[in-house]
Every structure is written in C-alpha cells, then in structure tokens.
Design an enzyme around this catalytic site. Structure first.
Site, PDB file in Angstrom:
ATOM      1  N   CYS A 247      21.542  -1.901  85.127  1.00 29.60           N
ATOM      2  CA  CYS A 247      21.931  -2.202  86.516  1.00 29.60           C
ATOM      3  C   CYS A 247      20.759  -2.203  87.482  1.00 29.60           C
ATOM      4  O   CYS A 247      20.266  -3.258  87.862  1.00 29.60           O
ATOM      5  CB  CYS A 247      22.963  -1.193  86.983  1.00 29.60           C
ATOM      6  SG  CYS A 247      24.493  -1.342  86.093  1.00 29.60           S
TER       7      CYS A 247
HETATM    8  N1  LIG Z   1      26.032  -0.701  81.200  1.00 26.98           N
HETATM    9  C1  LIG Z   1      26.323  -0.332  82.418  1.00 26.98           C
HETATM   10  O1  LIG Z   1      26.341   0.836  82.736  1.00 26.98           O
HETATM   11  C2  LIG Z   1      26.642  -1.311  83.471  1.00 26.98           C
HETATM   12  C3  LIG Z   1      27.023  -0.807  84.692  1.00 26.98           C
HETATM   13  C4  LIG Z   1      27.296  -1.677  85.694  1.00 26.98           C
HETATM   14  C5  LIG Z   1      27.197  -3.031  85.479  1.00 26.98           C
HETATM   15  N2  LIG Z   1      26.858  -3.524  84.289  1.00 26.98           N
HETATM   16  C6  LIG Z   1      26.874  -4.955  84.156  1.00 26.98           C
HETATM   17  O2  LIG Z   1      27.941  -5.307  83.275  1.00 26.98           O
HETATM   18  C7  LIG Z   1      27.592  -6.460  82.512  1.00 26.98           C
HETATM   19  C8  LIG Z   1      27.728  -6.176  81.033  1.00 26.98           C
HETATM   20  O3  LIG Z   1      26.770  -5.209  80.670  1.00 26.98           O
HETATM   21  P1  LIG Z   1      26.868  -4.312  79.363  1.00 26.98           P
HETATM   22  O4  LIG Z   1      26.024  -3.116  79.632  1.00 26.98           O
HETATM   23  O5  LIG Z   1      28.287  -4.111  78.977  1.00 26.98           O
HETATM   24  O6  LIG Z   1      26.171  -5.243  78.283  1.00 26.98           O
HETATM   25  P2  LIG Z   1      25.985  -4.928  76.730  1.00 26.98           P
HETATM   26  O7  LIG Z   1      24.686  -5.529  76.350  1.00 26.98           O
HETATM   27  O8  LIG Z   1      26.255  -3.490  76.454  1.00 26.98           O
HETATM   28  O9  LIG Z   1      27.169  -5.695  76.006  1.00 26.98           O
HETATM   29  C9  LIG Z   1      27.399  -7.011  76.061  1.00 26.98           C
HETATM   30  C10 LIG Z   1      28.209  -7.471  74.839  1.00 26.98           C
HETATM   31  O10 LIG Z   1      28.435  -8.857  75.053  1.00 26.98           O
HETATM   32  C11 LIG Z   1      28.257  -9.537  73.822  1.00 26.98           C
HETATM   33  N3  LIG Z   1      27.947 -10.924  74.112  1.00 26.98           N
HETATM   34  C12 LIG Z   1      26.770 -11.470  74.492  1.00 26.98           C
HETATM   35  N4  LIG Z   1      26.900 -12.795  74.674  1.00 26.98           N
HETATM   36  C13 LIG Z   1      28.198 -13.092  74.404  1.00 26.98           C
HETATM   37  C14 LIG Z   1      28.951 -14.301  74.415  1.00 26.98           C
HETATM   38  N5  LIG Z   1      28.392 -15.455  74.745  1.00 26.98           N
HETATM   39  N6  LIG Z   1      30.246 -14.241  74.077  1.00 26.98           N
HETATM   40  C15 LIG Z   1      30.816 -13.069  73.723  1.00 26.98           C
HETATM   41  N7  LIG Z   1      30.167 -11.895  73.694  1.00 26.98           N
HETATM   42  C16 LIG Z   1      28.867 -11.906  74.037  1.00 26.98           C
HETATM   43  C17 LIG Z   1      27.138  -8.778  73.143  1.00 26.98           C
HETATM   44  O11 LIG Z   1      27.157  -9.009  71.751  1.00 26.98           O
HETATM   45  C18 LIG Z   1      27.451  -7.331  73.524  1.00 26.98           C
HETATM   46  O12 LIG Z   1      28.283  -6.706  72.552  1.00 26.98           O
HETATM   47  C19 LIG Z   1      26.198  -6.839  82.973  1.00 26.98           C
HETATM   48  O13 LIG Z   1      26.305  -7.794  83.990  1.00 26.98           O
HETATM   49  C20 LIG Z   1      25.640  -5.543  83.533  1.00 26.98           C
HETATM   50  O14 LIG Z   1      24.641  -5.774  84.502  1.00 26.98           O
HETATM   51  C21 LIG Z   1      26.576  -2.680  83.272  1.00 26.98           C
END
Ligand SMILES: NC(=O)c1ccc[n+]([C@@H]2O[C@H](COP(=O)([O-])OP(=O)(O)OC[C@H]3O[C@@H](n4cnc5c(N)ncnc54)[C@H](O)[C@@H]3O)[C@@H](O)[C@H]2O)c1
Length: 401
Positions: A247
């Site tokens: 983030c």
């Molecule tokens: N991790 C956090 O604490 C957090 C907090 C707030 C916001 N975010 C936001 O949330 C969003 C997701 O982050 P995250 O941490 O869950 O990511 P992540 O990397 O943990 O997980 C993403 C998942 O999406 C899958 N993926 C990638 N491309 C894909 C596609 N085309 N189709 C289907 N699946 C696909 C990946 O294989 C992975 O399992 C981002 O925008 C991030 O900035 C994350």
C-alpha cells in the site's frame, strides 16, 4: 447470491472468506496454480480468524475464467504494484479487467477493489461493459493477527449508476457495518489514494520528527507518547525503518503518476523521504559500528524481523531488503531472522534466515520488525531499534535511528 472473487491474495482471500461467512456462495478465481494449491492445503498467511474460516467453509476455487459468467457479482482484488522507477505496473489489473470484460454477462454486478489511478474503473470496465452494473469500492483489509476483521470497517462505494450503487450496497452490507456512497467511481478511487497518501505523509513526518528529536537531544518516543495524549487534532504515527507491503510504498505513486505535470509538493517530498529512510538506518548502523571500533567490512550484523509489519509473512517492498543489500555491499556479513519469513531475495542473492541468531556474537542487531523472540538481547549487545518500540534497558547500548 453467488460471488466470484478475482485474485485470491492478501485482500481477495479474506474477502472471499467474509462473503462465505455471510452466507453467500463464493468462487475464487486466480491465475496462479501455486496460490490455489497453497489455499487448498491451508498454507497461506491469514489472521487466526480467517484460518478458522478457511477450515470451516467450502471455498470453491478455479483457474478457469469461464466461471465468471456463472456469478451474480464479480469482485476484483488483483495486485497494483509499482516498478523500480515507481511507475504503476498495471499489468495484473489490465489482465484481470480484460478477463472480466471477456466473460461478464448482462445483469451482473462488477466491483473493482484494487487500489488504482483515478479513472481506472471507467477506462478498464465501464467503457467496455454494456448491461453490467459497475462500481469501485476500495478494499480495507488489515492483514496480520492484530488486524481489524474486514466486517468491522465501513466501505466506500463509488457507483457508475444509481442502480449499480443500490446493488453493490446491498451486497457489501453483508460484509461491512455500513456503506458510504459517493457520487462516482472516480471519487471512490481518489478516496483510497487520499487514505494511503495520508499515511505516507504522516509516516514521513514521524520519521522527520524522530531525526529532529535526536538532533536536539530529546527522546523521540517520549515526545510522541506525550503528543498522543492529546484527545483531538492529533493522530499518532510512529517513526520506523521505512515502509513496505502493497500500500504505502506504491499507492501514492498511482496518484502522482497521473499528475506528473503538477506534482503535489507535500506528497512528493513525503515519498522521497520514505524512499530514503532505509539508507538513513544504514547510516546510523555505520555510525554505531564505527563508534564501537568495528570495521564494516567484517562486521556481523543481524536484521531482526524483515516482514513489512509484525505478524505477517509478507516481505514485499520491505525496507529490510535495501538495508541488508546496502550492508552487504559495504562488506558486512548481514543476516536476518524472522519467525514467519524463511527466505529473502536481496538483489541477486537468495538469503535464508539465520539458523539460531542467539548463538552468534553480533556486532550489531538492527531491530526492523517486532514479532520475533528478542528476549535474548542483552543490554550490552549493540542494538539499533528501527521500530522505536523496544523498552530500552538503562545502561544499554541500544539506540534508535
Ligand atoms: N495487502 C494489503 O494489505 C493491502 C491493503 C490495502 C490495499 N491493498 C490493495 O489490494 C489490491 C490487491 O493486493 P493484494 O495484497 O491482495 O495482492 P496479492 O499479490 O496478495 O494477491 C493478488 C492475487 O491476484 C492473483 N492475480 C494476479 N493477476 C490475476 C489475474 N489477471 N486474474 C486473476 N488473479 C490474478 C495473484 O495470483 C494473487 O494470488 C492491490 O491493489 C493492493 O494495493 C492491499
């Protein structure tokens, strides 16, 4: 209600589990076979509550995008990182939205939750989907054992139409105490960028204040604790070694990227200062080693805790990486310990965690993330507490950056 989650990562998996808990039928779609196998075995980094939910519920998972057409609602939670030049890497978001556009059917509801630039929902979904209701609703997952359960955080909702808003509100209320509706997807996209820019600016300010406090000979922690007693007009932020995770290190760049011609000065300065923070920690480590008469070229330095926050196994974007890389470049034998992280890629190197840090005579221990066992640290052991959270024993050789 059949909900399909696109992307089962740190955000998507807890979201899927919350919808299951709320009584929905849930399908998780992910492009990564490795991730789906880890979920099937329960070998994933989740809060204790979500681990229990994963064991209790039946989460259908698939790598087949054709499953999208069968759902009533599709929730997109894919990563939105930045590259090494801080330019948004939209590849996963574009691919996921493209897949949803290709498989969506009229009458569905599509909710984009990934943090992204203002205009994404329109560019990647609304402009390509006829007969589908589309909204942007930024996720508010708080990973880690001390994290707030997803159902405790109100959701912001920016719909493309009133009907889309009504449908999304009805669904999101099942997993949130309340829903705050704004007038457009763009307002909701900018809301998420404000939330994380706010954190970035305040973390940078806390770091700057810690440096000022040291310069004027005052304990920064004492000052923060005193200021935090003010019941209004102040919110506590603590200094640290930098920021990591998905983030704060990347989200503000999704804003700055779109505003390149008129870069906002406060946010630009904050992000620059945050990026420089790990090097400042290295500078203090060098000072401490020099003061102890140790040459950096054969110093043994332990980084205690490398994940970006306590209690998670997520070491993406962790400031520990540039700290370890810089120390190793300078010739130090820098190693790490962490209860949840076994391996770390630092530059070209693949590091395994130190087998038993208690047995080594370390010239310096840099405490980067709390959470591991630090009971073995003795007052005479030189410690650089980059968390600013350790109780420093009197007469100890422990310092903060
Ligand atoms: N991790 C956090 O604490 C957090 C907090 C707030 C916001 N975010 C936001 O949330 C969003 C997701 O982050 P995250 O941490 O869950 O990511 P992540 O990397 O943990 O997980 C993403 C998942 O999406 C899958 N993926 C990638 N491309 C894909 C596609 N085309 N189709 C289907 N699946 C696909 C990946 O294989 C992975 O399992 C981002 O925008 C991030 O900035 C994350």
């Amino acid at each position: 209600m059949h909900v399909l989650i696109v992307g089962l990562g740190y955000v998507g998996l807890p979201t899927a589990l919350a919808f299951l808990e709320a009584g929905c039928r849930v399908t998780g779609y992910d492009v990564s076979a490795t991730r789906l196998a880890a979920i099937a075995k329960g070998q994933v980094d989740l809060s204790p509550l979500d681990h229990a939910r994963l064991r209790f519920h039946r989460l259908e998972t698939t790598a087949d995008p054709a499953a999208i057409a069968a759902a009533d609602a599709v929730v997109i939670c894919v990563p939105t990182p930045v590259d090494e030049h801080h330019v948004p890497d939209l590849s996963a978001l574009r691919a996921a939205c493209g897949t949803v556009v290709a498989h969506a059917v009229p009458g569905q509801l599509v909710i984009l939750t990934s943090t992204t630039y203002v205009g994404s929902t329109r560019d990647l979904l609304i402009d390509h989907l006829g007969g589908v209701d589309v909204v942007f609703s930024p996720e508010r997952v708080d990973p880690g054992p001390g994290g707030r359960p997803l159902e405790h955080s109100p959701r912001v909702l920016g719909p493309a139409s009133a009907k889309a808003g009504d449908r999304a509100e009805e669904l999101l209320k099942r997993v949130a105490p309340s829903v705050h509706r704004v007038s457009s997807p763009e307002a909701a996209e900018l809301c998420k960028l404000l939330e994380n820019s706010f954190r970035a600016v305040n973390i940078a300010l806390a770091n700057e204040f810690a440096d000022i406090a040291r310069e004027v000979g005052v304990d920064p922690v004492e000052v923060i604790e005193a200021a935090a007693t003010k019941p209004f007009g102040f919110m506590r932020f603590d200094p640290g070694p930098g920021v990591g995770g998905q983030c704060v290190p990347s989200d503000p760049y999704y804003l700055l990227w779109r505003l390149r011609r008129a870069a906002p000065t406060v946010l630009t300065a904050a992000m620059g200062a945050i990026a420089a923070r790990p090097q400042a920690v290295v500078g203090r480590a060098l000072e401490m080693l020099a003061a102890a008469g140790r040459d950096i070229r054969d110093a043994k330095v332990l980084i205690a805790g490398v994940s970006y926050k306590p209690g998670v196994a997520d070491a993406r974007e962790t400031p520990a990486m540039p700290i370890i890389a810089a120390l190793r470049r300078l010739g130090a034998r820098a190693e790490f310990t962490d209860p949840l992280v076994e391996e770390l890629v630092v530059g070209e190197e693949f590091l395994k965690r130190a087998p038993d840090p208690r047995t080594e005579p370390w010239d310096l221990v840099i405490v980067h993330t709390l959470g591991g066992d630090l009971g073995w640290l003795r007052p005479e052991q030189p410690v650089l507490d980059a968390t600013y959270r350790l109780e420093r024993p009197g007469d100890s050789r422990w310092e903060v950056p």
